[in-house]
Design an enzyme around this catalytic site. Structure first.
Site, PDB file in Angstrom:
ATOM      1  N   ASP A   1     -18.953   4.379  -5.339  1.00  0.00           N
ATOM      2  CA  ASP A   1     -18.845   3.481  -6.502  1.00  0.00           C
ATOM      3  C   ASP A   1     -19.249   4.228  -7.758  1.00  0.00           C
ATOM      4  O   ASP A   1     -20.399   4.646  -7.884  1.00  0.00           O
ATOM      5  CB  ASP A   1     -19.760   2.272  -6.236  1.00  0.00           C
ATOM      6  CG  ASP A   1     -19.959   1.402  -7.453  1.00  0.00           C
ATOM      7  OD1 ASP A   1     -19.110   1.437  -8.356  1.00  0.00           O
ATOM      8  OD2 ASP A   1     -20.967   0.668  -7.476  1.00  0.00           O
TER       9      ASP A   1
ATOM     10  N   ASP B   1     -20.851  -1.353  -9.927  1.00  0.00           N
ATOM     11  CA  ASP B   1     -20.628  -2.781  -9.638  1.00  0.00           C
ATOM     12  C   ASP B   1     -20.757  -3.097  -8.151  1.00  0.00           C
ATOM     13  O   ASP B   1     -20.496  -4.212  -7.720  1.00  0.00           O
ATOM     14  CB  ASP B   1     -19.272  -3.239 -10.181  1.00  0.00           C
ATOM     15  CG  ASP B   1     -18.099  -2.557  -9.487  1.00  0.00           C
ATOM     16  OD1 ASP B   1     -18.335  -1.678  -8.622  1.00  0.00           O
ATOM     17  OD2 ASP B   1     -16.944  -2.894  -9.803  1.00  0.00           O
TER      18      ASP B   1
ATOM     19  N   ASP C   1     -14.547   2.748  -5.821  1.00  0.00           N
ATOM     20  CA  ASP C   1     -13.401   2.799  -6.728  1.00  0.00           C
ATOM     21  C   ASP C   1     -12.779   4.196  -6.712  1.00  0.00           C
ATOM     22  O   ASP C   1     -13.316   5.117  -6.081  1.00  0.00           O
ATOM     23  CB  ASP C   1     -13.817   2.383  -8.151  1.00  0.00           C
ATOM     24  CG  ASP C   1     -15.110   3.059  -8.585  1.00  0.00           C
ATOM     25  OD1 ASP C   1     -15.250   4.263  -8.301  1.00  0.00           O
ATOM     26  OD2 ASP C   1     -15.979   2.398  -9.182  1.00  0.00           O
TER      27      ASP C   1
ATOM     28  N   ASP D   1       1.768  -0.679   6.130  1.00  0.00           N
ATOM     29  CA  ASP D   1       1.013  -1.797   6.688  1.00  0.00           C
ATOM     30  C   ASP D   1       1.956  -2.716   7.461  1.00  0.00           C
ATOM     31  O   ASP D   1       3.050  -3.039   6.986  1.00  0.00           O
ATOM     32  CB  ASP D   1       0.373  -2.560   5.522  1.00  0.00           C
ATOM     33  CG  ASP D   1      -0.591  -3.636   5.989  1.00  0.00           C
ATOM     34  OD1 ASP D   1      -1.601  -3.286   6.609  1.00  0.00           O
ATOM     35  OD2 ASP D   1      -0.324  -4.825   5.727  1.00  0.00           O
TER      36      ASP D   1
ATOM     37  N   GLU E   1       1.683   1.571  10.746  1.00  0.00           N
ATOM     38  CA  GLU E   1       0.702   0.737  11.435  1.00  0.00           C
ATOM     39  C   GLU E   1       1.524  -0.269  12.218  1.00  0.00           C
ATOM     40  O   GLU E   1       1.967  -1.281  11.694  1.00  0.00           O
ATOM     41  CB  GLU E   1      -0.215   0.002  10.452  1.00  0.00           C
ATOM     42  CG  GLU E   1      -1.305  -0.758  11.198  1.00  0.00           C
ATOM     43  CD  GLU E   1      -1.554  -2.182  10.721  1.00  0.00           C
ATOM     44  OE1 GLU E   1      -2.563  -2.756  11.149  1.00  0.00           O
ATOM     45  OE2 GLU E   1      -0.761  -2.749   9.959  1.00  0.00           O
TER      46      GLU E   1
END
Ligand code: GLC
Length: 544
Positions: free
Chosen positions: A37, A41, A45, A218, A277
Site C-alpha cells: 500500500d 489507506d 495499490d 477469468d 482460469e
C-alpha cells in the site's frame, strides 16, 4: 509518467526472449489489494506493487499476474468491472499502470493482467443502460435478460444457481430477470451478441497496446451458455463445479471465443499469452483450452486440489502431463491462489503444513512446465482462520457459500514487529494482519537462510540456471510407496533428480548424486538419501 516510459525495452525484445518464454515461466500472482500500500489507506495499490518490483526480481520469478485493478464498486473485489479501460482510484491511475508495466519490463519481469469477460459490474455503463431500457431492447441484449416462469413470471427462468450460492437470477422492477452466475452485482454478458465480442477485442487491444504481456482470463469456461438455457435438474450445483458438465460452464462454443483471442494475440510481437482460469470436469476437457490455436496455458486446479498423498499426486501429475502433451501445451502447476485456502493450512497447518508446503515448493518447481506462485506462499503464510467477524467481506461467504476467501487475502507482512508490518504507512489494513506474522515478514526471512523465502529464492535460482529444469519431460524412479521420485534430463546431458517423502516416517529414496537443495534435513549417501517425513530433495546427476 507519460507514454514515453513504454520506450523502455521489454524483455520480450531481448536476446533471451526465446519465443515461448511462457512454456516454463514462473508467474507470481499479485493480489493487488493485499500486496503493498503506497498511500496509507490500508489497501494495496499499483504504486505499491511498483515499489516492490526489486523484491520480485530478487525472488527470481519471470512474470507477474496482477488481479483486477480496473474501475469497480468492489462487490467482488475488482472481479466486478465497471470500466475495463481505466484504473480504480483505490489502486491508482492509468499512468501508474503504464509506469508499473514499464518498470517491470526494466526489471526483466513480464506482466499479465486479468480480464473478466463472463460478467461486468452492475455499475458498468452497459448494465445501467440495460436497466433503463425496455425488455427486448438492444441494451438488454448485451446481457442475459429473460422473462420468469410461473404465474406472473415470479419464478426464475431456470434452476441455475450462483457459484456464490442462491439462485443465479435477480428480478428487475419491470418483472424481467437477469442472469448472474456469481454475485447479483455481476450480471453475465450475452456472448451470442457480436457487440460483446467487439467490445472485448477492443479491451484486449487497449492493454496490449499499453504493453502488457498477456492475460489471465477469468472464468474462461463461462461465457457460452447452452442454447435455450436448459435446467440443470439438480440442486447444490456448486458441488458439481469442475466435476460435471453444466449448461452454463465449459460449453463447446466457448472455444471459438478463445480462438478469436489467440488470433488477436498473435498479431502482436513478443509472444503475448493468455492463461485460462477454467474449471473443467476432466483434464482432457481442461487441455482443450490450450489447443494450439487457443490459449497458451490453463491453471491446473486438479493439481491444486490433490491431497498430500504420493499415489494421488503422482496420478494427477501423470494425467496433467499426458493431457497437456496431447495438445502440445506446457503443463502448469499451482498450489494456491486468492480463491482457495492457503496450502500450508490445506496440508495440515502448523509444523506439518509448513514442512509439506516446503516440500511441495520443490516438487512444483521441479515438474515440467510453468508454475504459479501466489503472493505470500514464498513466506509460508497460512490461511487466517480467525479473522474477526466484522472484517469478513467476501461475497462468496456473504451469499452463503462456504467460509469465504478472506483468509487467503490478508495483506503481506513486509517488515517490523507489529502490524501493519510495512504493508503501508497507515495503521490499519483492510483485513487485519495477525501479530504472530512478525516472524514471517520478508525482512525476518531475508535474515534467515533456513526460511521459506530462502528456499523459494534458491529453488527459483537453480531452476533458472539448470538446463534440466523447466520445460521438458520427467522420468519416474522406483522408490518406496509414499514417495515420489523422478529425474529431469537436461537436453545436453546431466540431470536433476527430485524426491518427496509424503509419509510420516523417514524413507530412503533412490537419490544418487550431489545434493542441490532440500526442504529439510536430509542425509544423502551411496545407497540413496534418507528423507524425513514431508521432505523433498533436489540432487544433481553428473553427466557420465
Ligand atoms: C474467478 C476469480 C474469483 C471471482 C470469480 C468471479 O473465479 O478468481 O475471485 O470471484 O472469478 O469473477
Amino acid at each position: 509518467m507519460t507514454h514515453d516510459t513504454l520506450a523502455v525495452p521489454a524483455p520480450r525484445d531481448g536476446a533471451e526472449s526465446s519465443a515461448r518464454w511462457w512454456r516454463d515461466a514462473v508467474i507470481y500472482q499479485v493480489y493487488v489489494r493485499s500486496f503493498a500500500d503506497s498511500d496509507g489507506d490500508g489497501v494495496g495499490d499499483l504504486p505499491g506493487v511498483r515499489s516492490r518490483l526489486p523484491y520480485l526480481a530478487a525472488l527470481g520469478v519471470d512474470a507477474l499476474w496482477l488481479t483486477p485493478f480496473y474501475v469497480s464498486p468492489m462487490a467482488d473485489f475488482g472481479y466486478d468491472v465497471a470500466d475495463y479501460r481505466d484504473v480504480d482510484p483505490l489502486f491508482g491511475t492509468l499512468d501508474d499502470a503504464r509506469a508499473l508495466v514499464a518498470d517491470a519490463h526494466g526489471h526483466g519481469l513480464r506482466v499479465i493482467v486479468d480480464v473478466v469477460p463472463n460478467h461486468t459490474s452492475d455499475r458498468h455503463a452497459w448494465f445501467r443502460a440495460a436497466l433503463a431500457a425496455e425488455p427486448g431492447s438492444p441494451e438488454r441484449a448485451r446481457y442475459v435478460f429473460r422473462d420468469g416462469r410461473g404465474p406472473d413470471g415470479a419464478e426464475p427462468p431456470n434452476d441455475w444457481e450462483s457459484v456464490f450460492g442462491g439462485p443465479a437470477w435477480t428480478r428487475v422492477p419491470d418483472g424481467q430477470w437477469y442472469l448472474h452466475l456469481f454475485a447479483a452485482e455481476q450480471p453475465d454478458l450475452d456472448w451470442e451478441n457480436p457487440e460483446v465480442h467487439a467490445e472485448f477485442e477492443g479491451i484486449l487491444k487497449f492493454w496490449l497496446d499499453l504493453g502488457v504481456d498477456g492475460f489471465r482470463i477469468d472464468v474462461a469456461h463461462g461465457m457460452a451458455k447452452a442454447p435455450g438455457l436448459p435446467d440443470v435438474g439438480h440442486p447444490n450445483q456448486v458441488e458439481m463445479l469442475g466435476t460435471a458438465v453444466l449448461p452454463y460452464f465449459d460449453q463447446d462454443p466457448v472455444h471459438d471465443i478463445h480462438r478469436a483471442w489467440r488470433r488477436l494475440l498473435d498479431t502482436y510481437d513478443g509472444e503475448r499469452v493468455a492463461v485460462a482460469e477454467a474449471w473443467a470436469p476432466t483434464p482432457e476437457r481442461l487441455a482443450a483450452y490450450t489447443r494450439p490455436d487457443e490459449l497458451h496455458q490453463a491453471f491446473n486446479f486438479h493439481y491444486l486440489s490433490a491431497p498430500w498423498d504420493a499415489a494421488e499426486m503422482r496420478a494427477v501429475v501423470d494425467e496433467s502431463l499426458r493431457t497437456a502433451a496431447a495438445v502440445g501445451a506446457p503443463a502448469t502447476w499451482v498450489l494456491s491462489n486468492h480463491d482457495v485456502k492457503r496450502h500450508v493450512t490445506r496440508y495440515g497447518g502448523g509444523e506439518t503444513g509448513l514442512a509439506r508446503a516446503r516440500a511441495a515448493a520443490l516438487l512444483t518447481l521441479a515438474l515440467p512446465g510453468s508454475a504459479y506462485v501466489y503472493q505470500g506462499e514464498e513466506l509460508g503464510l497460512p490461511e487466517v482462520l480467525d479473522l474477526p467477524e466484522e472484517f469478513l467481506q467476501d461475497p462468496q461467504r456473504l451469499r452463503g457459500e462456504g467460509q469465504g476467501r478472506d483468509g487467503c487475502r490478508v495483506p503481506l507482512p513486509w517488515a517490523g514487529d507489529e502490524p501493519p508490518f510495512g504493508f503501508g504507512t497507515g495503521a490499519a489494513t483492510w483485513l487485519p494482519i495477525p501479530p504472530a506474522w512478525r516472524s514471517l515478514t520478508v525482512a525476518a526471512q531475508e535474515a534467515d537462510p533456513d526460511s521459506m523465502l530462502a528456499l523459494y529464492r534458491d529453488a527459483l535460482r537453480v531452476r533458472r540456471e539448470h538446463p534440466a529444469l523447466g520445460d521438458g519431460r520427467l522420468r519416474w524412479l522406483d522408490g518406496p510407496d509414499d514417495t515420489l521420485a523422478f529425474v529431469r534430463d537436461a537436453p545436453g546431458g546431466g540431470a536433476v533428480g527430485c524426491a518427496v517423502n509424503m509419509s510420516g516416517r523417514t524413507l530412503r529414496v533412490p537419490a544418487r548424486g550431489t545434493p542441490l537443495l532440500a526442504s529439510g534435513p536430509v542425509q544423502i549417501g551411496d545407497e540413496g538419501a534418507d528423507l524425513p517425513p514431508n521432505t523433498a530433495l533436489w540432487w544433481e546427476i553428473e553427466e557420465r
